[in-house]
Structure formats: C-alpha cells, structure tokens
Design an enzyme around this catalytic site. Structure first.
Site, PDB file in Angstrom:
ATOM      1  N   SER A   1      -3.831  -5.150   9.658  1.00 13.69           N
ATOM      2  CA  SER A   1      -3.427  -6.421   9.065  1.00 13.69           C
ATOM      3  C   SER A   1      -3.662  -7.617   9.976  1.00 13.69           C
ATOM      4  CB  SER A   1      -1.959  -6.311   8.655  1.00 13.69           C
ATOM      5  OG  SER A   1      -1.589  -7.432   7.924  1.00 13.69           O
ATOM      6  N   HIS A   2      -2.568  -8.279  10.349  1.00 11.78           N
ATOM      7  CA  HIS A   2      -2.666  -9.520  11.122  1.00 11.78           C
ATOM      8  C   HIS A   2      -2.811  -9.253  12.620  1.00 11.78           C
ATOM      9  CE1 HIS A   2       1.374  -8.017  10.775  1.00 11.78           C
ATOM     10  NE2 HIS A   2       1.649  -8.599  11.915  1.00 11.78           N
TER      11      HIS A   2
ATOM     12  N   ASP B   1      -4.691 -13.276   5.873  1.00  9.92           N
ATOM     13  CA  ASP B   1      -4.705 -12.514   7.128  1.00  9.92           C
ATOM     14  C   ASP B   1      -5.832 -11.480   7.176  1.00  9.92           C
ATOM     15  OD1 ASP B   1      -3.666 -10.727   5.267  1.00  9.92           O
ATOM     16  OD2 ASP B   1      -2.383  -9.734   6.729  1.00  9.92           O
TER      17      ASP B   1
ATOM     18  N   ASP C   1      -6.256  -8.330   6.479  1.00  7.80           N
ATOM     19  CA  ASP C   1      -6.549  -7.467   5.334  1.00  7.80           C
ATOM     20  C   ASP C   1      -6.303  -8.151   3.998  1.00  7.80           C
ATOM     21  OD1 ASP C   1      -3.819  -7.464   5.891  1.00  7.80           O
ATOM     22  OD2 ASP C   1      -3.508  -5.543   4.924  1.00  7.80           O
TER      23      ASP C   1
ATOM     24  N   ASP D   1      -3.689  -9.614   2.536  1.00 13.58           N
ATOM     25  CA  ASP D   1      -2.474  -9.524   1.720  1.00 13.58           C
ATOM     26  C   ASP D   1      -1.478 -10.649   2.013  1.00 13.58           C
ATOM     27  OD1 ASP D   1      -1.756  -8.511   4.167  1.00 13.58           O
ATOM     28  OD2 ASP D   1      -0.907  -6.632   3.412  1.00 13.58           O
ATOM     29  N   ARG D   2      -1.723 -11.422   3.077  1.00 15.60           N
ATOM     30  CA  ARG D   2      -0.808 -12.537   3.378  1.00 15.60           C
ATOM     31  C   ARG D   2      -1.415 -13.866   2.975  1.00 15.60           C
ATOM     32  NH1 ARG D   2       2.453 -11.599   8.924  1.00 15.60           N
ATOM     33  NH2 ARG D   2       2.909  -9.404   8.578  1.00 15.60           N
TER      34      ARG D   2
ATOM     35  N   LYS E   1       1.111  -6.841  -1.488  1.00 16.60           N
ATOM     36  CA  LYS E   1       1.128  -8.292  -1.495  1.00 16.60           C
ATOM     37  C   LYS E   1      -0.315  -8.771  -1.568  1.00 16.60           C
ATOM     38  CE  LYS E   1       2.079  -8.633   3.460  1.00 16.60           C
ATOM     39  NZ  LYS E   1       2.705  -7.494   4.104  1.00 16.60           N
TER      40      LYS E   1
HETATM   41  C1  VG1 Z   1       5.777  -7.388   9.322  1.00 14.41           C
HETATM   42  C2  VG1 Z   1       6.527  -8.297   8.369  1.00 14.41           C
HETATM   43  C3  VG1 Z   1       6.783  -7.573   7.055  1.00 14.41           C
HETATM   44  C4  VG1 Z   1       5.456  -7.086   6.476  1.00 14.41           C
HETATM   45  C5  VG1 Z   1       4.728  -6.236   7.499  1.00 14.41           C
HETATM   46  C6  VG1 Z   1       3.357  -5.814   7.028  1.00 14.41           C
HETATM   47  O1  VG1 Z   1       6.559  -6.259   9.622  1.00 14.41           O
HETATM   48  O2  VG1 Z   1       7.731  -8.745   8.931  1.00 14.41           O
HETATM   49  O3  VG1 Z   1       7.454  -8.430   6.173  1.00 14.41           O
HETATM   50  O4  VG1 Z   1       5.661  -6.350   5.302  1.00 14.41           O
HETATM   51  O5  VG1 Z   1       4.569  -6.962   8.717  1.00 14.41           O
HETATM   52  O6  VG1 Z   1       2.574  -6.937   6.742  1.00 14.41           O
HETATM   53  P1  VG1 Z   1       7.425  -6.135  10.972  1.00 14.41           P
HETATM   54  O7  VG1 Z   1       8.040  -4.789  10.925  1.00 14.41           O
HETATM   55  O8  VG1 Z   1       6.479  -6.353  12.116  1.00 14.41           O
HETATM   56  O9  VG1 Z   1       8.430  -7.248  10.926  1.00 14.41           O
HETATM   57  V1  VG1 Z   1       0.897  -6.811   6.879  1.00 14.41           V
HETATM   58  O10 VG1 Z   1       0.231  -8.190   6.345  1.00 14.41           O
HETATM   59  O11 VG1 Z   1       0.788  -6.157   8.282  1.00 14.41           O
HETATM   60  O12 VG1 Z   1       0.404  -5.512   5.909  1.00 14.41           O
HETATM   61 CO    CO Z   2      -1.736  -7.912   6.052  1.00 17.36          CO
END
Ligand code: VG1
Ligand code: CO
Length: 560
Positions: free
Chosen positions: A117-118, A294, A296, A298-299, A393
């Site tokens: 992801s990010h 982001d 992937d 989804d954000r 998302k």
């Molecule tokens: C973070 C965010 C959470 C989100 C997750 C995956 O998790 O707070 O709300 O669902 O990332 O997002 P954490 O446990 O680091 O707080 V993504 O865009 O990585 O799929």
């Molecule tokens: Co993501």
C-alpha cells in the site's frame, strides 16, 4: 506441467497485520519466504472449503519492486495446488479496488493482492501480500489467524514447472491473452489469462457516477489536478479522467507507475503528497480541486482551493450527498466507520435515520456488514472510503464521488464543507503519528495509559473531564466474532475523544497513532485550523501517555 513438492522450514514472523503480511523486500526475498506464506494460505482454503472444479484465482499487485517475481512464483504454486485458472492483471498490475472488482465480476474463488500500500517501495522498501475472499474483500481474522498458525508449522510447499524449456520458464504476463498448460499426469488443464483490469474498473465507475455531469464540469473552466504518486492508479486515472472525461492531460501528475514510486512515499496526505499540496495551497493561483491516491489505489486525499478535507469529514459529506450520485439515488442503507474515525458520519446517519456501525481499524471488518446489506458506505480516517460496489476501499471512486457532488451542487469544496458543518456541526479531528519508535518504548506508552484505566474516569484536564476509557472490542453483529484490543479510547464527557493505537502495517519498529477529536457546534469557530482547535486535547494526550518522556520524541512524524 510438472508438479513438485519442496521441503521447507517455517518462519515465525508471518502474522498478517491490519492488511495482509508486510515485510521488507529483503525478508520476502529469503528462500521459501513467499512460498511458505502462499502455501499456508492455500492450505487454509483447501482445509476450509476445498477448491471447486474450475477454481479461479485473481492475481495482481501495485507494481512495486518484487511484484513480477512474486507473480511468477504464485502462478506456478496456484497450478500445483489445483487452481484451474489464474486471472492476472496485465504486467502484473491491479489496483486493490480493481482486484476486488475482478474477483466479484468474474466470480473467482478469491484473489491475491501483492501490495504494501502506502509503504515505500524499491529494493530497500516494503513488499506485501494479502488474500481476498470470493466476496472481493480481505480475508477475515479467523482466516488470517489460521494462515499464521499454518505458517508456523509448514513443512513443504507445492510448485509446478509450467514449461520444459528453462528459458521460457517465465510466463508472459504483459500480453493480453490466454495460455493453456496441460498436466499430463492428471489430464487436467491450467489456464493463465492476462486481463486488462483498467477497462473493467473504468466501466464500473462509469456505471456508478454521472460522467456527463462531471465532463461538463471539467469543460467549464473548473481546474483539477490528480496526483498518482508514481503508483498504481496512473493508468486508471488516464483512462477515466483523460480518455473518458476529457480532462486535459496536464490535470494528471506522477501518473506513470514506477517500482519504487519515484523514490517517494506513496501516501496521499499533507506531508507526503507535497507536490500536489503546493499546487492546491498556492493562494489565488490554486486550482479548484486536487486529489491523490496511494501505492495500491485504495486511499484518497481530497483538496479544494487552499482547503484540506479530512477523510472523516469526507465520509460524512459523501453520506449526506449520496443521492446526487446515480448509483445511490435511492439512498444508502447505512454507514460504517472504523473506531478511530471521527463521529461526523454518525451525525449524518442520525439525520438520515439510517444505522451507523463502529468497527475496528482495517477494511476486513466492513465486509460482513456490506454482504448483509446493512451498510452502503464505509470509511476510515486513514484516507479510505468506499461503498458496496467492491469490498475494498477505493481511491478513484472517492475522487469521482466528490466530482459528481461538485458538478451537481455547483459550489466549491470549501463551500460544501462549510455548509455541511453549519448543518451538522464540526467534529474537529486530527491524527498524530509517531513513526519508527523502538518497540519497547512504544509498548511502555500503551502500558502506561492502560494502567490509568481505573484512575482516569472523572479526572479533569482543563475544560475536559474524562467520562470512560477502555480498550475497544468489536462484536461482529453478523457472524458473532469478537476482536479485542483494537485501540485505547479515552472518552470525555462533552463527546471529545483521544484514541491511542499501535499501527499494524509498519515494518520497522512501532508507530504510535494518536487520534484527536472534539465537537464544535458553533459556526463562528468552523474556520479554525484543526491543530489550533485541538491544542488542548493534544496537550492532554501527551500528558496522559507520557509519550515524550518515554520515547524521547518531541513531535509527531506525520500530522493528518
Ligand atoms: C493503516 C490505517 C488503516 C488502514 C490500513 C491499511 O493501518 O490506519 O485504517 O485500513 O492502514 O490501509 P495501521 O494498522 O497502520 O493503522 V492500506 O491503504 O495499507 O491498504
Ligand atoms: Co492502500
């Protein structure tokens, strides 16, 4: 096709976090590391339900470094484990929401999404993998727990050699089309189908939103900028905004995906999307609308002219204005938000007389509610919003939703928010992240707060009095499962809150997240900067947690 069983040693650190297994690329490159985890997933699925005849696996990732190698390995393992077909995104790329859509549209058995992801990419960066179920959503905790258990005792994995010619061992994942492999020993066939995931996704968006209204808006002198952050959404943005909505090519930036995201951090927030932020906060020269997504896809981050929309407010605005969008014109069934997300959506739900559910952090907790038809819109404060059109998302979906609203209302982003706050009041909100803290120090902060659970209630901190505090537990209303330890909540008598959580997506040290929220009903204070409005809450959070003393950190790494 020749199937082999390879002996392997278990690793003890394959526990999936908030969203799949995320580790440094170097960890994933260890012999057997990816194979062990994928086999543990397959073993869990085979044990639970077995593979139906013709079982298909969707496969794709955010295009980060190591994506291609991992995809080759997973195709060979899917063949060896009895899948009849793998649907793979061209060049191995599928955004997370597109993967969810592909699983649903083609009724696949499930899907593997390769993404961190990010998190940063490249050889020194992170890699990740996550299993999504046949509903298109992330595997629930009971499945990820079983995967972890299996990974601790795994002794072998199965992998197929698909070509006799060693030089042709790699399957072509760049050309759209179908390749069929025969398994002489079983007489079965295995198919690899390379698909264009961008078109399918763009078609879905076109079904949901009023593209002709958005097209008119974009032709009317309204200026937008979308920042793909060198990540997966670039080709999707090109297809949707430029090809289908006729936006000028100059309205896209950083839209060519790269394996290391241009060396940047593909996290759409005010800190990491700084190029876009500069454009959108350029005073009079600023554009009307800015958005980013982001790694992937989804954000999403939504910006107006010199204006930032917090994700919590974004969810509330989408819920309040849903009927302006063709897909939701008859209204929404309910909304759900993660616990740390502000209560702004709750106020909208109350007015619409629909339910609002509070779930733990992580998209996997929304799936049951959506499958049961209880909610239509879901959101997290971490720049994630979506609806039941998929089970993930969805960044571009949120951007299109906003454009659809603006096209119908004919007002600016800031005006939409000011009107929203005037109607519902403002839940002033901010999140402070302290990243890469030694694990022991982070744990000691949490332990210190928990030790005050009995002494905090009724204590006064300036104008605020603590009402209750707890460690959030979620009882899933659909399947009855219980998830404990989902974040510490300190709730004040006036409805303000401070939440503390440790991140479950990082790969280095620990990250402490402090979520701050205060309700402001008074319109004359609605223009205030959140950091100013929350100054006292911030002080209280630091005093209760003793974070500075225990970690030696004087300021957050990221403020959103
Ligand atoms: C973070 C965010 C959470 C989100 C997750 C995956 O998790 O707070 O709300 O669902 O990332 O997002 P954490 O446990 O680091 O707080 V993504 O865009 O990585 O799929
Ligand atoms: Co993501």
């Amino acid at each position: 096709m020749h199937i082999q069983t390879i002996n392997t040693q278990p690793f003890n650190d394959q526990k999936p976090g908030t969203s799949g297994l995320r580790k440094k690329v170097k960890v994933f490159q260890q012999t057997g590391y990816l194979e062990n985890f994928v086999q543990s997933i397959f073993d869990t699925l085979l044990e639970k339900e077995g593979l139906p005849a013709g079982a298909t696996l969707a496969l794709g990732g955010d295009g980060r470094y190591h994506n291609r190698e991992a995809i080759q390995t997973i195709i060979q393992m899917a063949a060896a484990n009895g899948f009849a077909r793998v649907l793979v995104g061209q060049a191995g790329i599928m955004s997370t929401p597109a993967a969810s859509h592909i699983i649903r549209k083609y009724h696949t058995f499930g899907g593997l999404v390769l993404s961190a992801s990010h998190n940063q990419g490249g050889p020194q960066g992170d890699f990740g993998i996550k299993y999504n179920m046949s509903n298109g959503g992330p595997a629930p905790e009971k499945i990820t727990d079983t995967i972890f258990e299996k990974s601790k005792v795994i002794a072998s994995y199965k992998i197929a050699t698909l070509s006799k010619d060693a030089d042709l061992a790699d399957i072509d994942i760049d050309t759209i089309g179908i390749t069929v492999f025969d398994d002489a020993s079983s007489g079965k066939q295995f198919t690899v189908q390379v698909i264009d995931a961008v078109h399918d996704y763009a078609d879905l968006m076109q079904e949901l939103f009023d593209f002709s209204a958005i097209k008119k808006l974009l032709a009317s002198g309204f200026k937008m900028q979308f920042d793909g952050m060198h990540a997966v959404t670039g080709p999707y943005a090109q297809e949707i905004f430029v090809n289908r909505l006729s936006a000028p090519a100059s309205s896209l930036m950083n839209c060519v995906p790269s394996e290391d995201f241009g060396g940047g951090h593909p996290d759409p927030n005010l800190t990491y999307a700084e190029d876009l932020v500069k454009i959108m906060f350029a005073g009079e020269k600023a554009l009307d609308f800015g958005a980013a997504s982001d790694g992937d896809g989804d954000r999403n981050m939504i910006l107006g002219k010199n204006f930032f929309v917090t994700p919590s407010d974004s969810l509330a605005v989408l819920a309040a204005n849903a009927t302006l969008v063709p897909a939701y014109k008859n209204g929404i069934a309910g909304v759900a938000r993660s616990m740390p997300t502000s209560g702004a959506a709750d106020r909208v739900a109350a007015k619409l007389n629909i339910p609002c559910y509070e779930t733990p952090t992580g998209w996997k907790f929304f799936g049951n509610l959506m499958d049961a038809g209880k909610v239509t819109l879901c959101g997290e404060e971490s720049f994630g919003t979506s609806s039941s059109h998929v089970r993930e998302k969805d960044g571009l979906w949120a951007v299109l939703f906003w454009l659809n609203i603006l096209a119908k209302k004919g007002t600016s982003v800031e005006q939409v928010l000011m009107a929203h706050w005037a109607e519902f009041g403002r839940n002033v909100y901010s999140r402070h992240d302290y990243e890469n803290i030694p694990t022991d120090a982070a744990n000691s902060v949490i332990t210190h707060i928990k030790a005050q659970f009995t002494s905090l209630p009724k204590q006064k901190f300036g104008a605020y009095t603590v009402k209750t505090c707890d460690d959030f537990s979620y009882h899933d209303p659909i399947d009855g499962s219980i998830s404990n330890n989902q974040g510490i909540r300190i709730l004040f008598t006036d409805g303000s809150r401070i939440v503390f959580r440790l991140s479950g997506t990082g790969t280095e040290g620990a990250t402490i997240r402090i979520y701050l929220e205060a309700f402001e009903p008074d319109t004359k204070n609605h223009h205030l900067d959140a950091q100013v409005a929350l100054a006292e809450m911030i002080k209280i959070a630091l005093s209760i947690s003793q974070l500075v003393e225990k970690t030696g950190r004087f300021a957050p790494t990221v403020i959103t």
